[in-house]
Design an enzyme around this catalytic site. Structure first.
Site, short mmCIF file in Angstrom:
data_model
loop_
_atom_site.label_atom_id
_atom_site.label_comp_id
_atom_site.label_asym_id
_atom_site.label_seq_id
_atom_site.Cartn_x
_atom_site.Cartn_y
_atom_site.Cartn_z
N CYS A 58 -4.90 1.39 -18.44
CA CYS A 58 -5.52 1.64 -17.13
C CYS A 58 -6.43 0.48 -16.71
O CYS A 58 -6.75 0.36 -15.53
CB CYS A 58 -6.32 2.94 -17.17
SG CYS A 58 -7.66 2.96 -18.37
N ARG A 60 -5.96 -2.98 -17.91
CA ARG A 60 -5.40 -4.32 -18.08
C ARG A 60 -3.88 -4.28 -18.14
O ARG A 60 -3.29 -3.27 -18.56
CB ARG A 60 -5.94 -4.99 -19.34
CG ARG A 60 -5.43 -4.41 -20.64
CD ARG A 60 -6.03 -5.13 -21.85
NE ARG A 60 -7.46 -4.91 -21.91
CZ ARG A 60 -8.38 -5.86 -21.71
NH1 ARG A 60 -8.00 -7.10 -21.48
NH2 ARG A 60 -9.66 -5.58 -21.75
N SER A 116 -13.18 -4.58 -23.46
CA SER A 116 -12.92 -3.32 -22.78
C SER A 116 -13.96 -3.04 -21.71
O SER A 116 -15.07 -3.56 -21.74
CB SER A 116 -12.92 -2.16 -23.78
OG SER A 116 -11.85 -2.30 -24.70
N GLY A 196 -2.58 16.59 -16.64
CA GLY A 196 -2.07 15.66 -17.65
C GLY A 196 -2.48 16.16 -19.03
O GLY A 196 -3.61 16.62 -19.20
N ALA A 197 -1.58 16.07 -19.99
CA ALA A 197 -1.87 16.60 -21.32
C ALA A 197 -1.68 15.53 -22.40
O ALA A 197 -1.31 15.83 -23.53
CB ALA A 197 -0.98 17.80 -21.62
N GLY A 198 -1.96 14.29 -22.04
CA GLY A 198 -1.85 13.21 -23.01
C GLY A 198 -3.13 13.01 -23.80
O GLY A 198 -4.05 13.84 -23.77
N MET A 200 -5.57 10.88 -23.37
CA MET A 200 -6.78 10.71 -22.57
C MET A 200 -7.31 12.06 -22.10
O MET A 200 -8.52 12.31 -22.12
CB MET A 200 -6.49 9.81 -21.38
CG MET A 200 -7.74 9.32 -20.67
SD MET A 200 -8.76 8.22 -21.68
CE MET A 200 -7.79 6.72 -21.58
#
Length: 417
Positions: A58, A60, A116, A196-198, A200
């Site tokens: 998200c 780079r 980061s 979303g269920a990843g 993150m």
């Protein structure tokens, strides 16, 4: 690949990140996980490219390539433009470019989370490993990038072990959860919807619970994954539920805060947000969009009662944590600096060892050829003792003639000359 060919290779890293390009540019460059293998293979098959790896997160997008020569490195930039259908004017102002030693240093810093948005966040190392795994699967890394990436992982582990840079486990997900708490002062009694269920989303959910959230809803295109996440988060004190993705727009109004991390495109557009507000009887709704490309259209923020925070907004919040990490970051930078030097010394030693082996092999071939010619001209038969004396004499002569060249190669490796 021969040692000589490898020695002539040129290492290049080009990319954009959260400090050089706004979100609107980064989301145009983002490569979905499902396309990463295809993109990496396509890059590796460019003329002059020997090895390739693509890192897309998200914050780079970076391309690391090994070329036959420095003159061929323009292939990487050409690929980036053509594969993503971008113009030079869209891309060039935001690009950074590192070669050889500086590329190694940058990669070590990225893997160690020193580059980061949230310095010290742990997710980037897993993302680099995933890119490496994909590149290996498609056969895009070998003699140079494979050991380089493995060394980067070792450097990152050393940074984690020897400094406190990741002690508080700050991440984009944790910053999002902190922002959600600040929005309402307390998350008690508030409903949070995770789209979303990843990984993150899972991280965000756990940080939200730490911040006081007790009601969590999950929605995902694959409903089984949403069900699994909801079940894993559910406790006697935590209420969870699932909203089928096909019913997302009709039922999302139940949430006070929506955190999105799908990267599938703008699943919440202006008309969706207006409908949600009507169902909420104009009670405010907050979107925290940690996806790239964005899940929430920027225009949603223009609607009265809707508040949208994206990853660039999270960057400003993350900078507040930066000061407390400066000392640990300095210690980590020292480790990276030392590791880059060690890597270069080892690379130089490998290069000179290969050059010496090749020089000795060529000299031995010449010696054997000329010796065979000389023996064929001598009166026969020649005794074993005579043959051994001639053999020994030619070896000694070859070694003396090569001594200065081998010494120069060994000394030159200290300075990469």
């Amino acid at each position: 690949m021969s040692e000589t060919t490898q020695n002539k290779s040129s290492l290049l890293l080009v990319g954009v990140n959260h400090t050089t390009a706004p979100l609107a540019v980064r989301e145009r460059l983002a490569i979905e996980a499902s396309r990463l293998g295809e993109a990496t293979r396509a890059l590796a098959h460019q003329p002059g490219v020997r090895e390739a790896l693509i890192l897309s997160t998200c914050n780079r997008v970076e391309l690391i390539t090994v070329h036959e020569s420095e003159a061929e490195t323009a292939r990487t930039l050409s690929f980036l433009r053509e594969y993503l259908n971008l113009r030079d004017t869209d891309l060039q102002p935001h690009l950074y470019e590192y070669r050889e030693n500086e590329a190694v240093r940058h990669l070590f810093r990225v893997a160690s989370s020193l580059d980061s948005m949230v310095v010290g966040e742990p997710q980037i190392l897993g993302q680099v490993k995933q890119s490496w795994s994909v590149a290996r699967e498609v056969g895009a890394v070998s003699n140079m990038l494979d050991p380089l990436l493995q060394r980067a992982f070792s450097v990152a582990k050393r940074v984690r072990t020897e400094t406190q840079i990741g002690a508080s486990q700050v991440s984009v997900a944790s910053v999002a959860a902190e922002l959600a708490r600040k929005i309402f002062g307390s998350l008690a009694g508030k409903t949070v919807l995770l789209v979303g269920a990843g990984k993150m989303s899972d991280l965000a959910a756990r940080h939200l619970i730490q911040q006081g959230a007790t009601t969590l809803l999950v929605s995902n295109r694959t409903e089984a994954r949403a069900e699994r996440m909801a079940a894993e988060l559910r406790t006697p004190n935590i209420t969870t539920g699932v909203i089928p993705f096909v019913e997302l727009h009709e039922r999302a109004h139940r949430a006070d805060i929506i955190i999105t991390s799908t990267g599938a495109g703008q699943i919440f557009q202006r008309e969706h947000a207006k409908a949600l507000l009507q169902r909420r009887k104009n009670s405010p709704m907050f979107f925290i969009d940690i996806a790239v490309p964005r899940d929430v259209a920027p225009e949603v923020n223009e609607i009265e009662g809707c508040f949208v925070y994206d990853v660039d907004d999270l960057q400003q919040a993350a900078q507040q944590n930066q000061a407390t990490r400066t000392k640990e970051a300095e210690a980590a930078e020292t480790i990276v600096r030392n590791e880059v030097e060690r890597y270069n010394q080892r690379l130089a030693q490998n290069e000179q060892a290969g050059a010496i082996r090749e020089l000795l092999a060529q000299a031995e071939l010449v010696r054997e050829t000329e010796l065979a010619k000389a023996l064929a001209k001598m009166p026969q038969p020649i005794s074993d003792l005579q043959r051994e004396a001639i053999e020994q004499m030619t070896r000694q002569l070859t070694n003396k003639l090569l001594h200065s060249q081998i010494t120069a190669l060994r000394e030159g490796s200290q300075t990469r000359d």
